[in-house]
Design a protein around this motif. Sequence first.
Motif, PDB file in Angstrom:
ATOM      1  N   ILE A 199       2.101  -0.334  20.400  1.00  0.00           N
ATOM      2  CA  ILE A 199       1.320  -0.283  19.061  1.00  0.00           C
ATOM      3  C   ILE A 199       0.307   1.118  19.095  1.00  0.00           C
ATOM      4  CG2 ILE A 199      -0.225  -1.245  17.562  1.00  0.00           C
ATOM      5  CD1 ILE A 199       0.712  -3.895  18.831  1.00  0.00           C
ATOM      6  N   VAL A 200       0.734   1.860  17.876  1.00  0.00           N
ATOM      7  CA  VAL A 200      -0.091   3.188  17.749  1.00  0.00           C
ATOM      8  C   VAL A 200      -0.694   2.985  16.307  1.00  0.00           C
ATOM      9  CG1 VAL A 200       1.299   4.428  19.462  1.00  0.00           C
ATOM     10  CG2 VAL A 200       1.871   4.358  16.850  1.00  0.00           C
ATOM     11  N   LYS A 201      -1.660   4.019  16.307  1.00  0.00           N
ATOM     12  CA  LYS A 201      -2.403   4.155  15.003  1.00  0.00           C
ATOM     13  C   LYS A 201      -1.997   5.487  14.543  1.00  0.00           C
ATOM     14  CE  LYS A 201      -7.039   3.638  12.908  1.00  0.00           C
ATOM     15  NZ  LYS A 201      -8.354   3.293  13.298  1.00  0.00           N
ATOM     16  N   GLU A 202      -1.801   5.626  13.074  1.00  0.00           N
ATOM     17  CA  GLU A 202      -1.400   6.941  12.353  1.00  0.00           C
ATOM     18  C   GLU A 202      -2.601   7.552  11.981  1.00  0.00           C
ATOM     19  OE1 GLU A 202       2.487   7.607  10.158  1.00  0.00           O
ATOM     20  OE2 GLU A 202       1.088   7.188   8.629  1.00  0.00           O
TER      21      GLU A 202
ATOM     22  N   ARG B 189      -2.693   3.014   9.126  1.00  0.00           N
ATOM     23  CA  ARG B 189      -1.411   2.639   9.048  1.00  0.00           C
ATOM     24  C   ARG B 189      -1.105   2.420  10.764  1.00  0.00           C
ATOM     25  NH1 ARG B 189       4.114   4.848   8.837  1.00  0.00           N
ATOM     26  NH2 ARG B 189       5.302   3.517   7.842  1.00  0.00           N
ATOM     27  N   TYR B 190      -0.484   1.235  10.912  1.00  0.00           N
ATOM     28  CA  TYR B 190      -0.163   1.066  12.369  1.00  0.00           C
ATOM     29  C   TYR B 190       1.660   0.937  12.625  1.00  0.00           C
ATOM     30  CZ  TYR B 190      -4.960  -0.268  12.521  1.00  0.00           C
ATOM     31  OH  TYR B 190      -6.302   0.041  12.334  1.00  0.00           O
ATOM     32  N   LEU B 191       1.954   1.529  13.646  1.00  0.00           N
ATOM     33  CA  LEU B 191       3.284   1.264  14.001  1.00  0.00           C
ATOM     34  C   LEU B 191       3.534   0.233  15.328  1.00  0.00           C
ATOM     35  CD1 LEU B 191       4.637   4.849  13.199  1.00  0.00           C
ATOM     36  CD2 LEU B 191       4.658   3.012  11.697  1.00  0.00           C
ATOM     37  N   ALA B 192       4.685  -0.649  15.185  1.00  0.00           N
ATOM     38  CA  ALA B 192       5.131  -1.242  16.410  1.00  0.00           C
ATOM     39  C   ALA B 192       6.375  -0.458  16.728  1.00  0.00           C
ATOM     40  CB  ALA B 192       5.232  -2.775  16.002  1.00  0.00           C
ATOM     41  N   LEU B 193       6.398   0.007  18.083  1.00  0.00           N
ATOM     42  CA  LEU B 193       7.259   0.730  18.633  1.00  0.00           C
ATOM     43  C   LEU B 193       8.038   0.015  19.684  1.00  0.00           C
ATOM     44  CD1 LEU B 193       5.214   4.167  18.790  1.00  0.00           C
ATOM     45  CD2 LEU B 193       6.849   3.273  16.891  1.00  0.00           C
TER      46      LEU B 193
END
Length: 103
Positions: free
Chosen positions: A62-65, A39-43
């Motif tokens: 962009i980070v990976k959870e 799962r990835y998030l755009a912050l």
Amino acid sequence: MSDELNREDYNPDIVSLTDDSGKEFTFEVLDAIETDDARYLALLPVYDDPQQMLDDSGELVIVKEGEENGEMYYYEIEDDDEYETIADAFVDRLEDYFEIDNQ
């Protein structure tokens, strides 16, 4: 129904992340993408000082959870191909809502 966002209805997801040196940063979660692998998030950085917001580059973070010992954490994507694939997916999804420069 109007497409305009009513300010009273706007309740952003906010996360705080701490870097390796212990400095804390606050981000608004703009979007999330879930794949079979992760799962990835755009912050987008959140600032208390309006001048800092104006001085910011406006680039998405962009980070990976991940999960470790039952705790959720976020980390940088090390693989360039993986990063490019996910970044392109976020740009495609977000460009209708935000002004994104694809250079």
